[in-house]
Design a protein around this motif. Structure first.
Motif, PDB file in Angstrom:
ATOM      1  N   GLY A  57      -7.153  -6.853 -14.551  1.00 60.47           N
ATOM      2  CA  GLY A  57      -6.814  -7.392 -16.016  1.00 60.47           C
ATOM      3  C   GLY A  57      -5.268  -6.916 -16.360  1.00 60.47           C
ATOM      4  O   GLY A  57      -4.813  -7.592 -17.261  1.00 60.47           O
ATOM      5  N   GLU A  58      -4.972  -5.979 -15.722  1.00 56.64           N
ATOM      6  CA  GLU A  58      -3.475  -5.260 -16.109  1.00 56.64           C
ATOM      7  C   GLU A  58      -2.240  -5.966 -15.136  1.00 56.64           C
ATOM      8  O   GLU A  58      -2.475  -6.756 -14.569  1.00 56.64           O
ATOM      9  CB  GLU A  58      -3.498  -3.766 -15.819  1.00 56.64           C
ATOM     10  CG  GLU A  58      -4.530  -2.914 -16.715  1.00 56.64           C
ATOM     11  CD  GLU A  58      -4.438  -1.570 -16.631  1.00 56.64           C
ATOM     12  OE1 GLU A  58      -4.725  -0.745 -17.389  1.00 56.64           O
ATOM     13  OE2 GLU A  58      -3.957  -1.027 -15.430  1.00 56.64           O
ATOM     14  N   SER A  59      -1.161  -5.477 -15.632  1.00 58.14           N
ATOM     15  CA  SER A  59       0.012  -6.197 -15.055  1.00 58.14           C
ATOM     16  C   SER A  59       0.763  -5.042 -14.433  1.00 58.14           C
ATOM     17  O   SER A  59       0.971  -3.816 -14.647  1.00 58.14           O
ATOM     18  CB  SER A  59       0.964  -6.981 -16.138  1.00 58.14           C
ATOM     19  OG  SER A  59       0.175  -7.782 -16.790  1.00 58.14           O
ATOM     20  N   LEU A  60       1.701  -5.507 -13.422  1.00 59.83           N
ATOM     21  CA  LEU A  60       2.757  -4.804 -12.607  1.00 59.83           C
ATOM     22  C   LEU A  60       4.010  -5.902 -12.448  1.00 59.83           C
ATOM     23  O   LEU A  60       3.698  -7.045 -12.327  1.00 59.83           O
ATOM     24  CB  LEU A  60       2.286  -4.433 -11.209  1.00 59.83           C
ATOM     25  CG  LEU A  60       1.596  -3.113 -11.353  1.00 59.83           C
ATOM     26  CD1 LEU A  60       0.844  -3.124  -9.596  1.00 59.83           C
ATOM     27  CD2 LEU A  60       2.006  -1.819 -11.606  1.00 59.83           C
ATOM     28  N   ARG A  61       5.101  -4.995 -12.554  1.00 58.28           N
ATOM     29  CA  ARG A  61       6.237  -5.938 -11.765  1.00 58.28           C
ATOM     30  C   ARG A  61       6.774  -5.197 -10.803  1.00 58.28           C
ATOM     31  O   ARG A  61       7.458  -4.126 -10.796  1.00 58.28           O
ATOM     32  CB  ARG A  61       7.192  -6.165 -13.184  1.00 58.28           C
ATOM     33  CG  ARG A  61       8.509  -7.157 -12.809  1.00 58.28           C
ATOM     34  CD  ARG A  61       9.378  -7.369 -13.898  1.00 58.28           C
ATOM     35  NE  ARG A  61      10.237  -6.175 -13.905  1.00 58.28           N
ATOM     36  CZ  ARG A  61      11.688  -6.320 -14.258  1.00 58.28           C
ATOM     37  NH1 ARG A  61      11.925  -7.313 -14.826  1.00 58.28           N
ATOM     38  NH2 ARG A  61      12.652  -5.280 -14.494  1.00 58.28           N
ATOM     39  N   LEU A  62       6.988  -5.997  -9.644  1.00 62.52           N
ATOM     40  CA  LEU A  62       7.553  -5.600  -8.604  1.00 62.52           C
ATOM     41  C   LEU A  62       9.045  -5.931  -8.455  1.00 62.52           C
ATOM     42  O   LEU A  62       9.331  -6.985  -9.012  1.00 62.52           O
ATOM     43  CB  LEU A  62       7.086  -6.248  -7.285  1.00 62.52           C
ATOM     44  CG  LEU A  62       5.450  -5.961  -7.107  1.00 62.52           C
ATOM     45  CD1 LEU A  62       4.869  -6.633  -5.773  1.00 62.52           C
ATOM     46  CD2 LEU A  62       5.053  -4.614  -7.282  1.00 62.52           C
ATOM     47  N   SER A  63       9.810  -5.065  -7.958  1.00 62.93           N
ATOM     48  CA  SER A  63      11.302  -5.320  -7.840  1.00 62.93           C
ATOM     49  C   SER A  63      11.672  -5.286  -6.121  1.00 62.93           C
ATOM     50  O   SER A  63      11.164  -4.466  -5.473  1.00 62.93           O
ATOM     51  CB  SER A  63      12.209  -4.301  -8.533  1.00 62.93           C
ATOM     52  OG  SER A  63      11.698  -4.617 -10.033  1.00 62.93           O
ATOM     53  N   CYS A  64      12.565  -6.120  -5.894  1.00 59.95           N
ATOM     54  CA  CYS A  64      13.295  -5.977  -4.467  1.00 59.95           C
ATOM     55  C   CYS A  64      14.795  -5.996  -4.589  1.00 59.95           C
ATOM     56  O   CYS A  64      15.388  -6.889  -4.887  1.00 59.95           O
ATOM     57  CB  CYS A  64      12.710  -7.222  -3.544  1.00 59.95           C
ATOM     58  SG  CYS A  64      13.613  -7.199  -2.080  1.00 59.95           S
ATOM     59  N   ALA A  65      15.190  -5.032  -4.625  1.00 60.85           N
ATOM     60  CA  ALA A  65      16.603  -4.582  -4.325  1.00 60.85           C
ATOM     61  C   ALA A  65      17.313  -5.111  -2.998  1.00 60.85           C
ATOM     62  O   ALA A  65      17.049  -4.346  -2.376  1.00 60.85           O
ATOM     63  CB  ALA A  65      17.112  -3.261  -4.885  1.00 60.85           C
ATOM     64  N   ALA A  66      18.338  -5.987  -3.198  1.00 57.14           N
ATOM     65  CA  ALA A  66      18.937  -6.447  -1.842  1.00 57.14           C
ATOM     66  C   ALA A  66      20.363  -6.075  -1.711  1.00 57.14           C
ATOM     67  O   ALA A  66      20.903  -5.640  -2.686  1.00 57.14           O
ATOM     68  CB  ALA A  66      18.653  -8.091  -1.890  1.00 57.14           C
ATOM     69  N   ALA A  67      20.785  -5.723  -0.452  1.00 63.48           N
ATOM     70  CA  ALA A  67      22.018  -5.205  -0.225  1.00 63.48           C
ATOM     71  C   ALA A  67      22.394  -5.674   1.182  1.00 63.48           C
ATOM     72  O   ALA A  67      21.581  -5.912   1.975  1.00 63.48           O
ATOM     73  CB  ALA A  67      22.161  -3.589  -0.272  1.00 63.48           C
ATOM     74  N   GLY A  68      23.998  -5.843   1.350  1.00 63.34           N
ATOM     75  CA  GLY A  68      24.135  -6.237   2.631  1.00 63.34           C
ATOM     76  C   GLY A  68      24.380  -7.404   3.268  1.00 63.34           C
ATOM     77  O   GLY A  68      24.665  -8.017   4.239  1.00 63.34           O
ATOM     78  N   PHE A  69      24.245  -8.372   2.113  1.00 65.95           N
ATOM     79  CA  PHE A  69      24.468  -9.943   2.353  1.00 65.95           C
ATOM     80  C   PHE A  69      24.603 -10.619   0.867  1.00 65.95           C
ATOM     81  O   PHE A  69      24.348  -9.896  -0.041  1.00 65.95           O
ATOM     82  CB  PHE A  69      23.191 -10.633   3.141  1.00 65.95           C
ATOM     83  CG  PHE A  69      21.866 -10.420   2.389  1.00 65.95           C
ATOM     84  CD1 PHE A  69      20.918  -9.358   2.392  1.00 65.95           C
ATOM     85  CD2 PHE A  69      21.467 -11.579   1.577  1.00 65.95           C
ATOM     86  CE1 PHE A  69      19.897  -9.403   1.338  1.00 65.95           C
ATOM     87  CE2 PHE A  69      20.335 -11.606   0.715  1.00 65.95           C
ATOM     88  CZ  PHE A  69      19.415 -10.397   0.820  1.00 65.95           C
TER      89      PHE A  69
END
Length: 118
Positions: A14-26
């Motif tokens: 029932g809880e929440s999470l936020r995933l992040s994906c940091a991109a580099a090199g393009f």
């Protein structure tokens, strides 16, 4: 090319999470992006995708209405907001950049663990 996921963890149902994906090199703003997940003993499955501008999104049926993919091209980051998490959402979540149209390869991040358990 680097894709670095963050934001995973242990949460209760029932809880929440936020995933992040940091991109580099393009040139991040030129590529659609995807989130995949892989549970123990199972294949890696597509969770959500987003077009290069963010105007088009798609979701697996299992997460529709609960997860939201978004991106910030100014920050070279793609997000996955996960609400109403269930134990079945437990998996390693991977960020993915597809192959370019003309030539080249695709790329995966290292993954971030999400565990949903009471």
């Amino acid at each position: 090319v680097q894709l670095v996921e963050s934001g995973g963890g242990l949460v209760q149902p029932g809880e929440s999470l936020r995933l992040s994906c940091a991109a580099a090199g393009f040139t991040f703003s030129s590529y659609s992006m995807r989130w995949y997940r892989q549970a123990p003993g199972k294949e890696r499955d597509l969770v959500a995708s987003i077009s290069s501008t963010g105007g088009i999104t798609n979701y697996a049926d299992s997460v529709k209405g609960r997860f939201t993919i978004s991106r910030d091209n100014a920050k070279n980051t793609v997000y996955l907001q996960m609400n109403s998490l269930k134990p079945d959402d437990t998996a390693v979540y991977y960020c993915y950049r597809p192959k370019p149209v003309v030539a080249g390869r695709d790329y995966w991040g290292q993954g971030t663990q999400v565990t949903v358990s009471s």
